[in-house]
Design an enzyme around this catalytic site. Structure first.
Site, PDB file in Angstrom:
ATOM      1  N   HIS A   1       0.812  -1.398  -0.241  1.00  0.00           N
ATOM      2  CA  HIS A   1       0.073   0.275   0.316  1.00  0.00           C
ATOM      3  C   HIS A   1       1.412   1.091  -0.088  1.00  0.00           C
ATOM      4  CE1 HIS A   1      -3.708   2.440   1.553  1.00  0.00           C
ATOM      5  NE2 HIS A   1      -3.224   2.983   2.030  1.00  0.00           N
ATOM      6  N   GLU A   2       1.544   1.147   0.758  1.00  0.00           N
ATOM      7  CA  GLU A   2       2.716   2.461   1.008  1.00  0.00           C
ATOM      8  C   GLU A   2       3.273   2.916  -0.270  1.00  0.00           C
ATOM      9  OE1 GLU A   2       1.441   4.761   3.182  1.00  0.00           O
ATOM     10  OE2 GLU A   2       0.202   3.437   4.607  1.00  0.00           O
TER      11      GLU A   2
ATOM     12  N   HIS B   1       1.326   4.451  -2.934  1.00  0.00           N
ATOM     13  CA  HIS B   1       1.567   5.750  -2.566  1.00  0.00           C
ATOM     14  C   HIS B   1       2.915   6.467  -3.391  1.00  0.00           C
ATOM     15  CE1 HIS B   1      -2.105   6.784  -0.647  1.00  0.00           C
ATOM     16  NE2 HIS B   1      -1.631   6.249   0.578  1.00  0.00           N
TER      17      HIS B   1
HETATM   18 ZN   LIG Z   1      -3.387   5.217   2.055  1.00  0.00          ZN
END
Ligand SMILES: [Zn+2]
Length: 675
Positions: free
Chosen positions: A466-467, A470
């Site tokens: 997830h990170e 980003h």
């Molecule tokens: Zn997030």
């Protein structure tokens, strides 16, 4: 001092080892003065306002300030101490004052507006147009177009609203802290794991009492509801939890909720918007309250049959197990946990050996390489703020520099909890150069021990992906202006790059690249992957219904004229009518402690949790159709989404990638709600 202050020098990579704590405060002070002088020179210009001498000049102002504050606040999260926290207390008001002065600067607004009013004849590129709009709106949405009297009224509303939000939060906190459940008879805690009992005994000891103390804080409350067999006690704690700020005492929030809703509505009207939701959603992908309501209703229609079926199954399970004739709210977590255990015997300890941290990092790099041709090379010549921080130079297929990537994975004293992506330098194009970004991921994964390497839970694996999603949004940015670059996008669009990457963690083809047992080297078995998927979808219908009920309640407060609402509980009951599964509890109210929307920034924005899921599932379905490592789809995603930041409306960008608007079908299928 200033000549020797590394934060005030020009630098490529953040010069962490040269920065001493005493440098921050004078550097930020000086950088604010510098930024002010840059603004003054824009307003003092004798030339007529143009895009270049006003909008671009404004965009380029404050660079020293933004680099110094990004280092400072990133460290305040990742490697802080008492001194740094004190400085943060000191400089934060300076920064908000600087920001306020900027939006209230009438001479500056006059010039910005002059350019904005001619926008159609200026032959601006799409990105320039967006930049102009962004800067103009930062003034107009704060009342710059109002007459003096209305401006004053707006300031009053803002100050009253900020006080009310603060009081709302204080009441919730007081109600949370004022409650405790003391249990002296250990036999009443049957079912609760020993580790939870120990924490409760410890808490009792700290308070000078005998026995076990439970509170309304999540780490205490949630395990209690999940594991304690005693139904009466679960009922007691559950009712206390739901009654926060809804009791007949000085912490009651009913009046405050009504006031906040009405003042927000008034504020929106003053600025020319029909409701608070219209005001908020103007700067969101969803755009209008009608779109959000339609979105929530469509999902509700699809999720409700599944939720009702799951509810029936849970009821039958509770009846079979303990002879319950119906379920109450305080039965939900308890029987769900039991049912989950019965259906899926998969736990963290079984999975962790397949997810050694180093392998997972290599895995996410390999995925990024297969999709976007990125190469990651660990380097040791980049300055860091802690010896545990790893640094990587990221290059493309031609060996050209793409980004600098910092990775800081383990918990330390001085690092806040959670996981996040952050930026030390934005990507932008300036003076003929494409300045590449410096991006960081900060997480809190458990360390290696003397006996075992660092092994991640499956939840930590998806967090890492997830990170890193980003981070890719930041690294692959390719825009002209820094304030539109990377993850600088509308709120309901920002989770697409991160959530979409999580999908690779459930794919055998991707897991085969990195999920090897740390001792035997065996690739994670297919049956285990199936179990992970199935247990991730457990009670998805009921979960969805719950999220939709919160989104609906949020819109019920912010998408209408609230002046006719008299009773908070009654209004809430109407909003919940279509999503209700459990009998109502008269002593409970959600709105009076719904901090997300009455204290935090989620007002008219709660829908965005589900919205982001719809986006990521829809986007990933496209990959699935063509192959999860299909270069063509990946390139489309990079060129239309990841590299574009906020340079265009997200719906336009998304449609360019996908060929159509997002559709909830993929999410419903992934969640097993439709087939
Ligand atoms: Zn997030």
């Amino acid at each position: 001092m200033n000549q020797n202050n590394p934060l005030l020098q020009s630098f490529e990579e953040a010069p962490f080892s040269k920065i001493k704590t005493e440098h921050y405060q004078p550097a930020i002070k000086e950088a604010i003065a510098l930024a002010k002088a840059e603004i003054d020179s824009i307003t003092a210009s004798a030339e007529a306002p143009t895009f270049k001498n006003t909008i671009e000049a404004l965009e380029n102002s404050g660079e020293t300030l933004s680099r110094a504050t990004s280092i400072f606040f990133n460290l305040n999260s990742a490697e802080t101490n008492d001194e740094i926290q004190e400085i943060a207390q000191e400089v934060s008001p300076w920064l908000s004052e600087f920001g306020n002065d900027l939006t209230l600067n009438e001479a500056l607004f006059k010039r910005v507006k002059a350019v904005y009013d001619q926008r159609d004849s200026l032959e601006l590129s799409v990105e320039e147009h967006k930049l102009l709009e962004k800067h103009y709106k930062s003034f107009s949405r704060n009342g710059a177009n109002l007459n003096d009297e209305d401006k004053k009224e707006l300031r009053n509303l803002d100050s009253e609203l900020s006080k009310l939000s603060l009081t709302f939060g204080e009441h919730v906190l007081a109600e949370t802290n004022n409650y405790e459940l003391l249990i002296t008879d250990e036999s009443k805690l049957e079912g609760l794991p020993d580790s939870e009992k120990e924490s409760a005994a410890q808490l009792a000891k700290e308070k000078g009492k005998e026995g076990f103390i439970f509170t309304l804080q999540h780490p205490s409350y949630i395990p209690f509801m999940k594991y304690v067999k005693n139904r009466e006690l679960r009922k007691e704690l559950s009712i206390a939890f739901g009654a926060k700020a809804f009791q007949d005492n000085k912490y009651n929030n009913e009046e405050i909720v009504l006031k906040i809703a009405n003042l927000r509505h008034k504020r929106a009207n003053l600025l020319g918007y029909k409701t608070h939701a219209h005001f908020v959603l103007e700067e969101r992908m969803a755009k209008t309250p009608e779109k959000v309501k339609g979105f929530l209703e469509e999902l509700l229609e699809k999720a409700k049959p599944a939720a009702e079926k799951e509810f029936k199954e849970l009821t039958a399970f509770a009846q079979e197990l303990d002879g319950l004739d119906h379920l109450e709210k305080w039965d939900s977590a308890y029987y769900s946990e039991k049912l989950k255990q019965k259906l899926f015997d998969v736990d963290d300890e079984q999975l962790k050996p397949y997810f050694q941290l180093e392998n997972v990092i290599d895995g996410v790099f390999t995925v990024a390489n297969k999709l976007y041709d990125l190469q990651f090379k660990e380097v040791h010549d980049v300055d860091t703020y802690h010896e545990e921080v790893k640094t990587y130079r990221v290059t493309d297929a031609n060996g050209e520099e793409v980004a600098l990537f910092y990775a800081d994975f383990h918990p330390r004293e001085g690092k806040r909890g959670g996981a996040w992506m952050t930026v030390y330098r934005d990507q932008e194009k300036k003076d003929g150069k494409n300045i590449r970004p410096h991006i960081s991921n900060v997480c809190n994964f458990s360390r290696a021990t003397a006996k075992k390497p660092a092994l991640l839970t499956f939840n930590e694996v998806t967090t890492l992906f997830h990170e890193f999603g980003h981070a890719l949004h930041g690294m692959l940015a390719n825009t002209k202006y820094a304030s539109l670059s990377g993850a600088s996008v509308y709120w309901d669009f920002v989770e697409l790059p991160s959530q979409v990457l999580e999908n690779w963690c459930y794919e055998p083809e991707a897991l085969a690249l990195f999920a090897n047992h740390y001792e035997t080297g065996e690739i994670i078995p297919k049956e285990l992957i199936e179990k992970i998927k199935k247990s991730a979808n457990f009670q998805e219908g009921m979960q969805t219904l719950r999220q939709l009920s919160f989104g609906t309640l949020d819109m019920a407060w912010h998408g209408i004229d609230p002046s006719t609402i008299k009773d908070v509980k009654e209004h809430e009951a109407q909003a919940f009518a279509n999503t209700k599964l459990f009998p109502d509890v008269a002593e409970n109210c959600m709105s009076t402690s719904f901090s997300h929307i009455f204290q935090g920034g989620y007002s008219a924005g709660y829908y965005s949790y589900k919205w982001a899921e719809v986006l990521d599932a829809d986007a990933f379905a496209y990959f699935k159709e063509e192959g999860i490592f299909n270069k063509e789809i990946a390139t489309k995603f990079k060129e239309n989404v990841l590299s574009q930041g906020g340079t265009e409306d997200p719906m336009v960008l998304y449609k360019r990638f996908r060929g159509k608007e997002p559709n909830p079908e993929a999410l419903l299928k992934r969640a097993g709600l439709i087939h």
